[in-house]
Write an enzyme that holds these catalytic residues in place. Structure first.
Site, short mmCIF file in Angstrom:
data_model
loop_
_atom_site.label_atom_id
_atom_site.label_comp_id
_atom_site.label_asym_id
_atom_site.label_seq_id
_atom_site.Cartn_x
_atom_site.Cartn_y
_atom_site.Cartn_z
CB VAL A 106 -0.97 -0.03 1.23
CG1 VAL A 106 -1.76 1.23 1.14
CG2 VAL A 106 -1.71 -1.19 1.23
CG ASP A 158 9.09 -4.81 5.61
OD1 ASP A 158 8.36 -6.14 5.77
OD2 ASP A 158 9.20 -4.42 6.50
CG HIS A 218 10.16 -11.44 16.32
ND1 HIS A 218 11.62 -10.85 16.15
CD2 HIS A 218 9.41 -10.37 16.02
CE1 HIS A 218 11.55 -9.83 15.74
NE2 HIS A 218 10.04 -9.44 15.82
CD GLU A 263 5.33 -8.86 15.88
OE1 GLU A 263 5.60 -9.32 14.65
OE2 GLU A 263 5.87 -8.22 16.51
NE ARG A 323 7.34 2.02 9.79
CZ ARG A 323 7.22 1.22 10.82
NH1 ARG A 323 7.67 1.76 12.12
NH2 ARG A 323 7.07 0.25 10.68
#
Ligand code: 2GW
Ligand code: MN
Length: 296
Positions: free
Chosen positions: A67, A158, A178, A246, A294
């Site tokens: 997006v 990403d 993670h 998350e 960002r």
């Protein structure tokens, strides 16, 4: 300590995981308390998984969101690398969710592979872009994916594939350790600690990374619908979980244990230095470009 391999039962009735060698890696945890395998290099024969899944006509959908600026920044490299490494032995359908369909790169896809573009609205807050993926994925599973694919894998854009990400990763409910937390004590896990949030949890099993999760279409529909619901309840209560979707995913996976856990090979960061337990990397975080991306 692992006495049981729940395994994926194929139609043939045999467990596809029968050949998993849980003892081949003495240096890492290869099985969870509840008997789910944790997939590390050296435990499995890739050809065995490919053959069994081909025999069972397994098919996979991959969802990815690109997006706004993330499309030009990441999508092409993500897709090109997926063509080389993601479920190469199986039919794959990419679902690219974007607000700028006309900018989706035209990529030469291998046989048995196709790409569909789903237009989504662009939310102004990045937290919402990330969280609203849950709703969009659930809708796409209901309206399209379930008719074409047995499995669904959901990815951040990403990142780039750099090694095999194959059918050994398929299972009913698949979660990823993670990379920053798999070797750390629970007390450092960044669960949501606010009792007012639906994502709140004191203890858990692992810290899972929302950049990769998957499973059967039924399970992924349930994951994404449930997370969407808890996210919306938080909005009504004017709270937001620490790590957004998350945090909600971690809560879900604590309440509904995954049947398969992926080692950090399946989403590694090169910022983490040398680790002796990491024999291969399969997916790497792309460099963050907070400076240009960002701006909110
Ligand atoms: C995200 C943050 C700031 C500005 C923009 C965006 C953004 C994200 C965007 O403009 N366009 C877009 O398509 N996204 C999608 O959301 C894209 O697929 C991206 O990979 C995903 C998550 O955002 P990302 O990768 O910048 O966040 P991370 O790498 O810090 O992700 C972790 O934490 C997130 C929640 O904060 C999610 O749970 C994510 O799954 C985690 O890996
Ligand atoms: Mn990301």
């Amino acid at each position: 300590r692992c006495h049981l391999i729940p395994g994926e039962k194929l139609k043939l009735g045999i467990s596809i995981d029968a050949s998993l060698d849980l003892w081949s890696r003495g240096d890492v945890q290869t099985c969870t308390d509840w008997g789910a395998p944790v997939i590390w290099d050296g435990m499995f024969d890739p050809d065995h998984y490919d053959q069994e899944h081909r025999r069972n006509h397994s098919s996979v959908s991959l969802t990815v969101f690109a997006v706004g600026r993330y499309l030009d920044a990441y999508l092409e490299a993500f897709l090109l690398s997926a063509e080389r490494h993601f479920m190469v032995a199986l039919p794959v359908t990419y679902y690219v969710f974007t607000d700028v369909p006309q900018r989706v790169p035209n990529i030469q896809l291998g046989p048995g592979r196709s790409l569909k573009v789903v237009r989504v609205q662009r939310h102004s807050r990045w937290q919402d872009i990330s969280m609203m993926r849950m709703r969009a994925i659930a809708d796409a599973i209901e309206s399209q994916i379930r008719r074409y694919s047995r499995y669904v894998f959901c990815f951040d854009v990403d990142q780039v594939f750099v090694g095999r990400f194959g059918s050994e990763a398929l299972g009913d409910s698949v979660a990823l350790l993670h990379a920053y937390y798999y070797h750390r004590p629970q007390s450092l896990y960044t669960y949501d600690r606010n009792p007012r949030s639906r994502a709140y949890m004191e203890t858990g099993d692992f810290y899972y990374h929302a950049a990769v999760f998957g499973g059967s279409w039924q399970t992924v529909k349930n994951i994404t619908e449930t997370c969407y619901q808890t996210i919306m309840e938080d909005k009504e209560n004017q709270v937001e979980a620490l790590w957004h979707d998350e945090s909600h995913l971690n809560k879900y996976l604590w309440l509904h244990k995954p049947s398969r856990v992926l080692s950090p090979e399946y989403c590694w960061s090169s910022d983490i230095g040398y680790r002796s337990d990491m024999h291969v990397t399969r997916l790497l975080w792309a460099k963050k470009r907070y400076d240009t991306l960002r701006i909110t």
